[in-house]
Design a protein around this motif. Sequence first.
Motif, mmCIF file in Angstrom:
data_model
loop_
_atom_site.group_PDB
_atom_site.id
_atom_site.type_symbol
_atom_site.label_atom_id
_atom_site.label_comp_id
_atom_site.label_asym_id
_atom_site.label_seq_id
_atom_site.Cartn_x
_atom_site.Cartn_y
_atom_site.Cartn_z
ATOM 1 N N ASP A 75 0.817 -1.212 0.000
ATOM 2 C CA ASP A 75 0.000 0.000 0.000
ATOM 3 C C ASP A 75 0.852 1.263 0.000
ATOM 4 O O ASP A 75 0.553 2.221 -0.714
ATOM 5 C CB ASP A 75 -0.921 0.021 1.234
ATOM 6 N N ALA A 76 1.910 1.276 0.806
ATOM 7 C CA ALA A 76 2.676 2.504 1.015
ATOM 8 C C ALA A 76 3.885 2.647 0.111
ATOM 9 O O ALA A 76 4.506 3.712 0.070
ATOM 10 C CB ALA A 76 3.133 2.586 2.471
ATOM 11 N N PHE A 77 4.245 1.601 -0.620
ATOM 12 C CA PHE A 77 5.459 1.675 -1.432
ATOM 13 C C PHE A 77 5.450 0.614 -2.523
ATOM 14 O O PHE A 77 4.670 -0.335 -2.494
ATOM 15 C CB PHE A 77 6.706 1.496 -0.566
ATOM 16 N N GLU A 78 6.353 0.814 -3.500
ATOM 17 C CA GLU A 78 6.730 -0.223 -4.453
ATOM 18 C C GLU A 78 8.238 -0.383 -4.364
ATOM 19 O O GLU A 78 8.957 0.576 -4.048
ATOM 20 C CB GLU A 78 6.318 0.134 -5.876
ATOM 21 N N GLY A 79 8.713 -1.580 -4.626
ATOM 22 C CA GLY A 79 10.141 -1.808 -4.510
ATOM 23 C C GLY A 79 10.639 -2.860 -5.479
ATOM 24 O O GLY A 79 9.870 -3.492 -6.198
ATOM 25 N N ARG A 80 11.945 -3.022 -5.481
ATOM 26 C CA ARG A 80 12.609 -4.030 -6.286
ATOM 27 C C ARG A 80 13.784 -4.591 -5.492
ATOM 28 O O ARG A 80 14.401 -3.898 -4.683
ATOM 29 C CB ARG A 80 13.164 -3.446 -7.600
ATOM 30 N N ILE A 122 20.814 -5.405 -3.726
ATOM 31 C CA ILE A 122 20.187 -4.349 -2.933
ATOM 32 C C ILE A 122 18.663 -4.501 -2.990
ATOM 33 O O ILE A 122 18.118 -5.125 -3.889
ATOM 34 C CB ILE A 122 20.577 -2.944 -3.440
ATOM 35 N N VAL A 123 18.005 -3.917 -1.992
ATOM 36 C CA VAL A 123 16.561 -3.736 -2.038
ATOM 37 C C VAL A 123 16.309 -2.228 -2.075
ATOM 38 O O VAL A 123 17.019 -1.450 -1.416
ATOM 39 C CB VAL A 123 15.853 -4.399 -0.837
ATOM 40 N N CYS A 124 15.344 -1.802 -2.885
ATOM 41 C CA CYS A 124 15.072 -0.372 -3.003
ATOM 42 C C CYS A 124 13.565 -0.148 -3.089
ATOM 43 O O CYS A 124 12.813 -1.017 -3.535
ATOM 44 C CB CYS A 124 15.781 0.225 -4.216
ATOM 45 N N TRP A 125 13.158 1.050 -2.645
ATOM 46 C CA TRP A 125 11.727 1.360 -2.571
ATOM 47 C C TRP A 125 11.468 2.806 -2.980
ATOM 48 O O TRP A 125 12.270 3.715 -2.668
ATOM 49 C CB TRP A 125 11.211 1.236 -1.134
ATOM 50 N N THR A 126 10.346 3.021 -3.620
ATOM 51 C CA THR A 126 9.789 4.366 -3.764
ATOM 52 C C THR A 126 8.493 4.418 -2.971
ATOM 53 O O THR A 126 7.673 3.494 -3.038
ATOM 54 C CB THR A 126 9.577 4.747 -5.242
ATOM 55 N N PHE A 127 8.333 5.485 -2.188
ATOM 56 C CA PHE A 127 7.224 5.563 -1.226
ATOM 57 C C PHE A 127 6.143 6.516 -1.732
ATOM 58 O O PHE A 127 6.454 7.585 -2.274
ATOM 59 C CB PHE A 127 7.742 6.025 0.133
ATOM 60 N N ARG A 128 4.895 6.127 -1.536
ATOM 61 C CA ARG A 128 3.779 6.971 -1.958
ATOM 62 C C ARG A 128 3.530 8.053 -0.928
ATOM 63 O O ARG A 128 3.771 7.899 0.235
ATOM 64 C CB ARG A 128 2.523 6.115 -2.136
#
Length: 224
Positions: free
Chosen positions: A144-149, A218-224
């Motif tokens: 809900d709050a983010f998407e990541g890879r 790495i793990v990375c996220w963009t947050f809404r």
Amino acid sequence: MMRAGEPASVAVVGGSPEPSSASTVRRAAARADAVVAIDRGLDAVREADIGVDVFCGDADSVSAEGAALVRAVEAAGDSAPFEIERYNPHKDDTDLSLALRAIRHRWGAPRLVCTCLSGGHPDHLLGVLGRLASWEGPVELVEDAFEGRILHAGHSWTIEGAESRRFSFIPLSAACEVSESGMRWDLDHHPVDLLSDLGISNVIEGPEATITCHAGTIVCWTFR
């Protein structure tokens, strides 16, 4: 339900005690060719009103209604609407680890689109990241709050339409090397140590931003 042919991508709906919304679960499933529900994840799938191809779990956290459905499907034999992989609750491996093994056994290493895996317990979250970091194929995180890879060496993620959003990355292995562009603080083949906080709380500055993992994972996220 699974589309014709071997799936190129599989939605993994986890059993987080803080599941994602039904709309997020539907969004994750729409990106995939097959859906795997892990224990309580079956409740999230039912709430989202989408089909499931495989249930994996020991059924210790699914609702009473979900557990009844699992028993009914087990009893249906060849006419069952989906497959069941029931695990003994007294086991060493997590349900996620066993579900990934089931996916690998059926379909190799397809792209995973994961949801309902990040909420609840910090020990479970670290275990989730550890399991997903070892997956051979691409991994997307949809919550809900983010998407990541999760990115391995030689892979990039280009993000579009996310200007002014917060962006973070964390190295999941030793001796990572990372580049970032289109962000407030760009990097160019920068060495980053395991679990370094260097990549925390960057900001996407333009209509397109890219992160590249040159070495490590790495793990990375963009947050809404």
